[in-house]
Design an enzyme around this catalytic site. Structure first.
Site, PDB file in Angstrom:
ATOM      1  N   GLU A  86      12.911  66.402  52.617  1.00 60.93           N
ATOM      2  CA  GLU A  86      13.778  67.413  53.236  1.00 60.93           C
ATOM      3  C   GLU A  86      13.240  67.885  54.591  1.00 60.93           C
ATOM      4  O   GLU A  86      13.974  67.950  55.568  1.00 60.93           O
ATOM      5  CB  GLU A  86      13.918  68.627  52.307  1.00 60.93           C
ATOM      6  N   GLY A 127      12.560  64.485  47.655  1.00 59.98           N
ATOM      7  CA  GLY A 127      13.310  65.647  48.133  1.00 59.98           C
ATOM      8  C   GLY A 127      12.441  66.861  48.392  1.00 59.98           C
ATOM      9  O   GLY A 127      12.934  67.996  48.418  1.00 59.98           O
ATOM     10  N   HIS A 151       3.234  85.546  41.884  1.00 55.25           N
ATOM     11  CA  HIS A 151       4.456  85.690  41.105  1.00 55.25           C
ATOM     12  C   HIS A 151       5.698  85.472  41.958  1.00 55.25           C
ATOM     13  O   HIS A 151       5.623  85.431  43.164  1.00 55.25           O
ATOM     14  CB  HIS A 151       4.510  87.080  40.466  1.00 55.25           C
ATOM     15  N   LYS A 159       7.624  71.499  46.191  1.00 52.81           N
ATOM     16  CA  LYS A 159       8.953  71.461  45.589  1.00 52.81           C
ATOM     17  C   LYS A 159       9.199  72.806  44.912  1.00 52.81           C
ATOM     18  O   LYS A 159       8.420  73.228  44.068  1.00 52.81           O
ATOM     19  CB  LYS A 159       9.023  70.318  44.572  1.00 52.81           C
ATOM     20  N   HIS A 160      10.271  73.479  45.302  1.00 56.05           N
ATOM     21  CA  HIS A 160      10.613  74.785  44.734  1.00 56.05           C
ATOM     22  C   HIS A 160       9.436  75.762  44.836  1.00 56.05           C
ATOM     23  O   HIS A 160       9.092  76.451  43.873  1.00 56.05           O
ATOM     24  CB  HIS A 160      11.086  74.654  43.296  1.00 56.05           C
ATOM     25  N   ASN A 206       1.366  81.367  35.426  1.00 51.53           N
ATOM     26  CA  ASN A 206      -0.017  80.972  35.211  1.00 51.53           C
ATOM     27  C   ASN A 206      -0.260  79.557  35.745  1.00 51.53           C
ATOM     28  O   ASN A 206       0.610  78.708  35.644  1.00 51.53           O
ATOM     29  CB  ASN A 206      -0.362  81.002  33.718  1.00 51.53           C
TER      30      ASN A 206
END
Length: 528
Positions: free
Chosen positions: A332, A309, A528, A279-280, A422
């Site tokens: 999704e 989702g 990152h 997710k994301h 982190n």
């Protein structure tokens, strides 16, 4: 720009897709066809009249074909400005016929290199005459139409049918822009290959290019435009996948699906089934199991709220049992190397659910680069392709990890590699039980991961969170003992981290005080 009549066309292509049909259509408009080598032979075999370039130039092909179109009677015909009296006079004086349409695509350099060609063969597949002609025609697009992509044949034919054998200035300008991009990408591929051959990882100038695979509805947000470009890298994944079903993929879908598949590829399908739920771009559950269905159930249990989702990635062939479990909630995208027909039928009942099949897993050890844009520049680095080397692990505490703890530690650290820094990852029995991602403080990541495990325990009806008796992984060293103390309070019994802090001794002492086993990897996985 005015319309221009096509009277003479020069065709010289490596990719002969649609060539004969295109040339036959041109011939119906009494266009004189000029050609070279294999292209001329293909046209003649189709019964078309063709003028050899050598007839135009008065010079034979020489030096194994290296020199054939590099001649004033070719480049003059491409570069002469039709409305410039001096240029027209020069053509007349030197017997240079104008070329109104250039159809060229280049020697298949990238395909040759991808096939494993040696240095000399690769060099011979660097096109010289083709790019020179393309650039000449594109520069003089006021008078010349240039086509570098067989997909544009239909557009050109439609144009000349509409305009009585002529091309319009707008179309020629668009074709010229595409032509310059084509030669730019071609030269970039050669330059990149040459740097690789020399072992130069960061050349003074580097060209990045891609071919648009899709225009996207929008970017990360609706007010941003977006497109997806494929590069020459043949890495199994989002760029190579076949979309079996489902609605159009969004910018965020593509980004998250790539993250999911790269993570799940860390786990060898010959050793264990593996499932990652993303997710994301962060995992909310990752697990191993004897079957994909069991691995999915364990991954889902880690954070069933966030899984709604999400993106599901599998390291093996999606089967009906796993498909049945996945479709129980809104998902999704599903991405896997393959799927059974039974699984496809189950997924088909969810018409908007995208199913992507890649045919293979990417190699997590393979070399490659990642690119990120900054204001006025690009950050380029090698892909993080390092895996845990169990022979290099160093036990730094009084207590050594058990065999089960060691297996879970390696698993957790592998997952942590794919979580935004982190990062703290708690794992137990080959499954994540709490993930803390992207916090400014490692202490906060440890607390968030533990809190998520508590929430999951409540959802599952458990009396205590699964962090009790788990192991924990940190993507970078603990700068102080406080983060490790949070991990111990959460119930973890063993920890894996890179080590290397000025306060390692303090952290090790805290681990010993809590009777934790701790391993240093000597390798950090910031993301990152």
């Amino acid at each position: 720009m005015p319309t221009r009549k096509i009277r003479r066309a020069l065709l010289s292509v490596s990719d002969k897709t649609g060539l004969v049909e295109f040339a036959q259509a041109l011939a119906k408009y009494d266009v004189t066809l000029v050609s070279t080598g294999g292209t001329a032979r293909a046209l003649r075999e189709a019964g078309l009249d063709v003028v050899d370039v050598a007839e135009v130039t008065g010079s034979p092909e020489m030096m194994d074909g290296r020199v054939k179109t590099l001649h004033p009677k070719i480049h003059g015909g491409l570069l002469a400005m039709r409305d410039n009296a001096e240029h027209v006079a020069a053509m007349g004086t030197h017997g240079i016929p104008p070329i109104d349409l250039l159809v060229v695509n280049l020697y298949p350099f990238e395909a040759t290199v991808a096939a494993g060609a040696d240095f000399g063969t690769a060099i011979e597949n660097i096109d010289i005459g083709g790019p020179a002609m393309i650039r000449a025609a594109a520069k003089n697009h006021d008078g010349v139409a240039v086509v570098v992509d067989p997909d544009d044949y239909a557009q050109v034919l439609e144009e000349i049918a509409t305009h009585e054998g002529c091309t319009t200035g707008g179309t020629r300008r668009h074709l010229a822009a595409k032509a310059f991009a084509h030669t730019g990408a071609y030269d970039g591929a050669i330059a990149t290959w040459f740097a690789d051959q020399l072992g130069v990882t960061a050349p003074h100038k580097r060209v990045f290019s891609g071919t648009r695979a899709a225009k996207l509805r929008y970017g990360e947000n609706p007010h941003q435009w977006a497109a997806f470009y494929k590069t020459a890298e043949q890495r199994p994944g989002i760029a190579t996948a076949e979309q079996v079903q489902g609605k159009e993929l969004s910018f965020n879908n593509l980004n998250d699906t790539d993250a999911a598949f790269e993570l799940v590829a860390e786990f060898d399908p010959n050793s264990s089934a593996a499932v990652a739920i993303i997710k994301h771009a962060n995992p909310c559950g990752v697990a191993l199991g004897p079957t994909l269905a069991e691995a999915y159930a364990k991954a889902f249990a880690c954070d069933s709220v966030s899984a709604f989702g999400g993106i599901v990635a599998l390291n093996g062939t999606l089967d009906a049992e796993a498909a049945d479990e996945i479709v129980k909630i809104f998902t999704e995208v599903i991405i896997a190397p393959d799927a059974t027909e039974a699984a496809k039928e189950i997924i088909a009942a969810k018409k908007n659910l995208r199913l992507l099949l890649t045919g293979a897993l990417p190699d997590p050890r393979a070399d490659g680069i990642t690119v990120r844009s900054l204001a006025g520049g690009l950050l380029v680095q090698s892909r993080d392709n390092q895996l845990v080397d169990q022979d290099a692990l160093k036990v730094v505490t009084k207590r050594k990890p058990s065999e089960q703890e060691l297996a879970d530690l390696v698993f957790a650290f592998t997952v942590a590699k794919h979580v935004k820094s982190n990062t703290i990852v708690y794992a137990k029995d080959g499954a994540t039980v709490g993930i803390g991602a992207g916090q400014m403080s490692r202490v906060d990541s440890a607390r968030i991961a533990a809190r998520k495990a508590q929430d999951a325990a409540g959802t599952l009806g458990l009396g205590k969170p699964l962090t009790i008796g788990s192991v924990a992984a940190s993507d970078a060293f603990f700068p102080f003992a406080d983060g490790l103390q949070v991990v111990a309070e959460a119930g973890a019994t063993a920890v894996i981290q890179p080590g290397g802090s000025m306060r390692d001794d303090e952290v090790i002492a805290a681990a010993d005080d809590a009777d934790l086993a701790m391993i240093f990897t000597g390798m950090r996985h910031f993301r990152h």
